[in-house]
Write an enzyme that holds these catalytic residues in place. Structure first.
Site, PDB file in Angstrom:
ATOM      1  N   ASP A 198      13.389  -9.705   7.099  1.00  0.00           N
ATOM      2  CA  ASP A 198      12.708  -8.886   8.105  1.00  0.00           C
ATOM      3  C   ASP A 198      11.600  -9.756   8.704  1.00  0.00           C
ATOM      4  O   ASP A 198      10.586 -10.008   8.057  1.00  0.00           O
ATOM      5  CB  ASP A 198      12.136  -7.635   7.423  1.00  0.00           C
ATOM      6  CG  ASP A 198      11.240  -6.818   8.355  1.00  0.00           C
ATOM      7  OD1 ASP A 198      10.982  -7.261   9.483  1.00  0.00           O
ATOM      8  OD2 ASP A 198      10.804  -5.728   7.926  1.00  0.00           O
ATOM      9  N   GLN A 201       7.033  -9.472  11.560  1.00  0.00           N
ATOM     10  CA  GLN A 201       5.642  -9.948  11.617  1.00  0.00           C
ATOM     11  C   GLN A 201       5.535 -11.467  11.518  1.00  0.00           C
ATOM     12  O   GLN A 201       4.417 -11.982  11.412  1.00  0.00           O
ATOM     13  CB  GLN A 201       4.806  -9.293  10.501  1.00  0.00           C
ATOM     14  CG  GLN A 201       4.728  -7.789  10.553  1.00  0.00           C
ATOM     15  CD  GLN A 201       3.991  -7.245  11.791  1.00  0.00           C
ATOM     16  OE1 GLN A 201       3.390  -7.991  12.559  1.00  0.00           O
ATOM     17  NE2 GLN A 201       4.065  -5.945  11.991  1.00  0.00           N
ATOM     18  N   LYS A 224       6.374  -6.749  19.703  1.00  0.00           N
ATOM     19  CA  LYS A 224       5.354  -7.306  18.801  1.00  0.00           C
ATOM     20  C   LYS A 224       5.057  -8.762  19.157  1.00  0.00           C
ATOM     21  O   LYS A 224       4.338  -9.444  18.448  1.00  0.00           O
ATOM     22  CB  LYS A 224       5.832  -7.225  17.349  1.00  0.00           C
ATOM     23  CG  LYS A 224       5.903  -5.792  16.809  1.00  0.00           C
ATOM     24  CD  LYS A 224       6.204  -5.798  15.332  1.00  0.00           C
ATOM     25  CE  LYS A 224       6.646  -4.459  14.800  1.00  0.00           C
ATOM     26  NZ  LYS A 224       5.579  -3.461  14.732  1.00  0.00           N
ATOM     27  N   CYS A 363       3.831   2.811   7.481  1.00  0.00           N
ATOM     28  CA  CYS A 363       5.305   2.777   7.340  1.00  0.00           C
ATOM     29  C   CYS A 363       5.723   1.936   6.142  1.00  0.00           C
ATOM     30  O   CYS A 363       6.782   1.282   6.161  1.00  0.00           O
ATOM     31  CB  CYS A 363       6.005   2.269   8.591  1.00  0.00           C
ATOM     32  SG  CYS A 363       5.677   3.265  10.037  1.00  0.00           S
TER      33      CYS A 363
HETATM   34  C1  LIG Z   1       7.441  -5.767   8.623  1.00  0.00           C
HETATM   35  C2  LIG Z   1       7.968  -4.818   9.643  1.00  0.00           C
HETATM   36  N1  LIG Z   1       9.275  -4.530   9.661  1.00  0.00           N
HETATM   37  C3  LIG Z   1       9.812  -3.698  10.555  1.00  0.00           C
HETATM   38  C4  LIG Z   1       9.035  -3.085  11.499  1.00  0.00           C
HETATM   39  C5  LIG Z   1       9.664  -2.162  12.481  1.00  0.00           C
HETATM   40  O1  LIG Z   1       9.499  -2.627  13.787  1.00  0.00           O
HETATM   41  P1  LIG Z   1       9.923  -1.704  15.011  1.00  0.00           P
HETATM   42  O2  LIG Z   1       9.087  -0.474  14.909  1.00  0.00           O
HETATM   43  O3  LIG Z   1       9.615  -2.530  16.203  1.00  0.00           O
HETATM   44  O4  LIG Z   1      11.369  -1.432  14.837  1.00  0.00           O
HETATM   45  C6  LIG Z   1       7.651  -3.331  11.513  1.00  0.00           C
HETATM   46  C7  LIG Z   1       6.785  -2.627  12.479  1.00  0.00           C
HETATM   47  O5  LIG Z   1       5.652  -2.369  12.253  1.00  0.00           O
HETATM   48  C8  LIG Z   1       7.121  -4.219  10.575  1.00  0.00           C
HETATM   49  O6  LIG Z   1       5.824  -4.492  10.552  1.00  0.00           O
END
Ligand SMILES: Cc1ncc(COP(=O)(O)O)c(C=O)c1O
Length: 404
Positions: A198, A201, A224, A363
């Protein structure tokens, strides 16, 4: 040339705003980032001069729009050193991670194990839990060490015991911890597992090369990294893309269709059914141009300087910090609590001073609960933030002392 945030700021009109009587300090970049005029202009130029369908019609406008779109695809793939046909456009990281979990679900059978970590955003936890449990497999969750780094011994042990997929976050959106992606990838592959990363970030904030890290799949979001909302990227190794089923069927993803059958398009187009987010792709390519011009090394270095300054100025008797605590192991993200003050109240207090931060479980509820709290306050930086803004933050936090 090191990055000069004051020069960069000139490209971001929103940063001139005054909120609650104070000039805006935007410290919520892990949630979403601001957009430079170059990105907005690229989208405007597309709509004013090229708006059309892509990869379908044979008219001049459509050919020109298709050319812009394809050039944008090349730029975005090149940004992470991928080939053009190894990236699939998605809505965001969340969609990318859900897509890859579903696409790989055929590999998860009765008794199969998927390994992930306590540091995950819900986007990299829930999709895997669903496919693992649905198929009679199980999810193993690796913990972290006292210094908020991933427990590598437990990763290795879990891999030795046998697992199909190791899936982890590169940079924690709560802790700012940078996980050793290359090392994790090597370990997974040594034990015959797939490695999913993932990168929501990390891609926006540091040099990122899929050839060096070697993930089997990785996902990130355009919004982002200075790009528009509604566009994301899922990178998947060609060999895997060739063998998995497309999640959506319809227009644009087939070569031929008869009443009884269909032949899918080549990769990656068979994974992009329907009219794509053309403005999103063009806006993201403009964002990539912008980031490349500044230099990802420079951005990472700048954020490290900001985190260091932030850490130095926090009064630890009133602030609890959740993270490696040493700037060298941090990305530009720091979560904290002001002792005795709810993080939402901290956010409101800072807001009154024009400083925008995020608070809550971010989240990543299992992680925040593992910290022994139900919510945190979070500061997250980007290339346009300054040391002076960090000073303003410190000043605000100091004034919170009256409530402690
Ligand atoms: C580590 C990480 N993974 C996944 C996501 C999900 O990103 P999105 O909301 O753009 O799908 C985020 C968003 O804050 C995140 O920080």
């Amino acid at each position: 040339m090191p990055l000069d945030p004051y020069v960069v700021r000139e490209d971001f009109p929103i940063l001139k705003r005054v909120i609650n009587g104070k000039s805006l300090v935007y410290f919520n970049n892990a949630a979403t980032t601001q957009k430079p005029v170059q990105v907005v202009e690229a989208i405007k130029n597309y709509y004013y001069n090229y708006n059309s369908d892509v990869m379908r019609s044979v008219n001049t406008l459509s050919s020109q729009a298709t050319e812009l779109y394809m050039e944008a695809r090349r730029k975005i793939a090149g940004f992470i050193s991928a080939q053009e046909d190894e990236i699939v456009f998605t809505k965001n990281t969340t969609e990318g991670l859900n897509m890859i979990a579903e696409a790989l679900s055929g590999r998860i059978r009765e008794g199969s194990v998927v390994v992930t970590s306590i540091m995950e955003h819900h986007s990299n936890l829930l999709p895997w839990r669903r496919v693992a449990t649905r198929n009679g497999g199980r999810l193993t969750i690796v913990g972290m060490n006292r210094d908020f780094t991933i427990d590598m011994d437990m990763v290795e042990k879990s891999l030795e015991e046998g697992c199909e997929i190791l899936t982890v976050v590169h940079v924690s959106n709560v802790l700012g911890t940078v996980n050793p992606a290359g090392e994790l990838s090597k370990l997974a592959h040594k034990h015959g597992s797939l490695f999913i990363l993932d990168a929501a970030q990390s891609v926006p904030h540091m040099p990122f090369n899929v050839k060096e890290i070697d993930p089997d799949a990785t996902a990130f979001s355009g919004h982002k990294m200075l790009g528009p909302t509604g566009i994301g990227v899922l990178y998947v190794k060609r060999r895997i893309l060739e063998e998995v089923e497309p999640p959506l069927l319809g227009g644009g993803m087939v070569k031929t269709v008869t009443l009884g059958n269909q032949v899918y398009e080549d990769i990656p187009f068979r994974f992009e059914a329907g009219t794509p987010n053309i403005e999103g792709v063009i806006g993201l390519a403009a964002a990539v141009d912008y980031l490349r011009k500044i230099g990802m090394e420079n951005i990472a270095e700048h954020e490290l300087k900001l985190v260091k300054h932030l850490l130095e100025g926090l009064d630890r008797s009133m602030v609890e910090v959740y993270g490696p605590g040493e700037a060298a192991k941090h990305a530009g993200i720091l979560s904290f609590n002001v002792k005795g003050v709810h993080p939402h109240d901290v956010a409101h207090f800072l807001d009154a001073d024009g400083i925008m931060i995020r608070s809550g479980a971010l989240c990543a509820e299992p992680l925040v609960n593992a910290l022994g709290v139900s919510a945190v306050a979070r500061v997250s930086f980007y290339l346009y933030n300054t040391l002076e803004e960090v000073d303003r933050f410190h000043e605000s936090v100091r004034r919170m002392k009256q409530f402690v």
